[in-house]
Each structure stands twice: as C-alpha cells, then as structure tokens.
Design an enzyme around this catalytic site. Sequence first.
Site: not given
Length: 424
Positions: A223, A382
């Site tokens: 998640c 990132c």
Amino acid sequence: MDLHELERLRAENEQLKAELASKQHQIKQNDIKSYKGLSFEEHRRYGRQMIVSEFGSLTSQLKLKQCKTLVVGAGGLGCPSLMYLVGAGVGTIGIVDDDLVDETNLHRQVLHSTTSVGRLKCESAKSYLQELNPNVNIITYPVRLSNKNAFEIFADFDLVLDCTDSPASRYLINDVAVYFNIPVVSGSGLRTEGQLSVFNYENGPCYRCFYPDPPAANSVTSCSEGGVLGPVIGLLGTAMAVEAIKVITGFYHNTFKPFLTMYSAYPQQTFRVFKMRGKQKTCLCNHITRQAIESIDYSEFCGTLGPVNLLSHDQRISVHDYNSVRNSDHVLLDVRPKEQFEVSSFPGAVNIPWDSVLSKTTNIDKIDQLQLPPKSPIYVVCRYGNDSQLATKKLLDMGWNNVKDIKGGVSRWYSEVDQNIPFY
C-alpha cells in the site's frame, strides 16, 4: 508536558473509560432479564439483523455469541471487519497486530483516530470496539505472528480473518489454520481493486490449493508503494465480515462451493465471482504437521526483495552530497509516477516516470526526444532509491556519462535533510 505526552494520556484515559464502561455493563447484565440465551438488551441491539430471513433469526445470533473469531491485522481490512463483527455480536474477538498507528493509516483504517497515533493498533482498536459493543470479549495480541507463537494463539478460535498484506503472513495463517481445521476468510486490496475468498471450509480448498507457489518478490506491491483508496479497502473488509457471518451462522452448510470474488472500483464499480477448483490432492494441506510448519522459513519461502544495488559507488550520491551541489547547474530527474510527483516535488525537477516512459524507451533517439541536456550533470531521484537506479543505469548504458543516482530517494531526503516538504 509536550503534545505527544498529552495525546498519550488522553488516549490512555479513553481506554480506561471504555474498560470501565465495559465492566459496568457486564455487572448490569448479571441483573438483566434474559430470554432464550440473550438479554433483553441484546434482543433490542441485534433485533434488526435477527429478523432478516437469510440471517437465521435467534439461532444464528446465538451462534455469533458463542463464536470466537481471530482477526489478524487491525489495518485497512481489519478495521471494518472488526467494527461489523463486534457490532453484530460475535462473542469473542481476538486481534493480532504489533504495528503502531501512523498518520498515513488514518484515511483508511477508520477504527483509529488522530489521538491514536503512536499507539498499538490492537489496543487502539480495542478501545473503540469496547465502546461500540461492551457485550463482546476482546483479546489483544500485540505480537508479530510467527510459526513459533501462532499455535498458542489460534488454538482457542473457531474462525480466522486474514487481514494481512504480505504473502509470508498469508501462507503462515493458512498452514496453522489448516492444522487446527479452522476456516479462513481472506481478503486483499490495492489501489482501486481487491478480492476475497473463504478457505479451508466444508472440506474445501486452502490458500495453498489456490496458490501453491508464492508470487515473485519483485511483483508484490505494498500500500505504501502502490497506494490504496480508503473506501475500496473498507468495502472489502466489510465484505469479509459478511462472509464471516455466513460461515459462523452456517449459511453455507452443505452448499459451499469455492469462489473468488473480485472487486474493481473504477471506472464503474463491479463485483465478479469466479468458481474455483476444489481441494487439491497434491497440496500440503492434506498432510500438514506442526513440525513441518515450524520448520518453514516463510520469509525465505516467499522471497524477500532486498535493496537494489545496480550501480557502483561513484555512480551514486548521498542526499547530503546532493544537498551541497543543489544550487549548482544541473538537472534533477524525478522518475516517480506523475501522481506522486504532483503530491510532492523538488522545485525545478523534471518528471519523466520510470514505469510509464523511461523503462519503455528502447533507443537513444527516443531518449533524445525527452530533451535531457547531455552535458549538464543529471541527478536521478525516486521515492526510495530503486527505480532511480534503474533509470540511471539505462541512461549510462545509452551514452549519458554525467548521471548519478540519489541514494534513498525522496524518503531519505525527507528523513535526513529537509522535512519542509510534504511527504506521503
């Protein structure tokens, strides 16, 4: 006294008030009139579900009251499951979770509140649930489930809800439940989709019968990485509670057929139910033993995705070193998905997502079309420092020489350098 200490004391006070209310309710129950195994208060509390024909009236309510149900995980799936099972009157509920409530949980884990941040999830859930229904006995297990403690925990329960989010936990829960012959209601959800099934019930298949081999470690998205829409996981947890009630009350008795329910929220909400194969003769569930379960390294069996190390030391730069060159002439290439870039980004950064663009670019001409200046230093970032390594390696392999990866990504920048940016 700081704010965190004040919130801790407030949460502790709320828990004590809930426990006191529960004790007072139990004392009152001893003096309250009853009829056919339920107090008059319970008749009134559960009356609206007892008159539903599919539910099964008073007989089914008594089955709920007598049932002991274990919920593993008090997160996105566990919260709605717990709320509705406790509300429905399941007699004993066990909650296994050693995690602490975090702010990032609150949009979907609706048993917990802002004042619960930092508390054990199982204890936070217990406080809420005791106020919701003091008739229910709630037992907490603030431990990480393992093949060393699972046997002692599972032994006292009639049904298990697998509300975890890792393959290793799913296989462990399955194996111990099979050993005790306990049915398992299992669900999962990510982004805008999810699924649920009932395993090890009415001589039906177990989780291993469906999935004999675990998924590749690099194919599993959490998640925190992929995101999840709160109502989606809430809907799936609620659906798990419905299946649990059907199992407990015997709705499926002698009629159960293995199924997999798939849910998708976008573009239109859809439920699809697939018939699944039955119990497999070659499955481990046919001859499972406690010794075998205790000998399995579930993390190793499912594989663990360690840190990505694709680059040499001189092809990477720490967040502190990048901070020292941040004001110099360079290009900051952010390869996160555009949705993440929009949530939080560095001023002046160029967003070219790895997954949707860079990873699919196969030749230098297409790289040129991205308009990256070949002579300026390029620093690649990132979220956690994995995709940025892949992007850096690709650029280096295709002729860009002055390219470096920022180790640890935005996450490490936030934790070690600058918390004056939004983080998610």
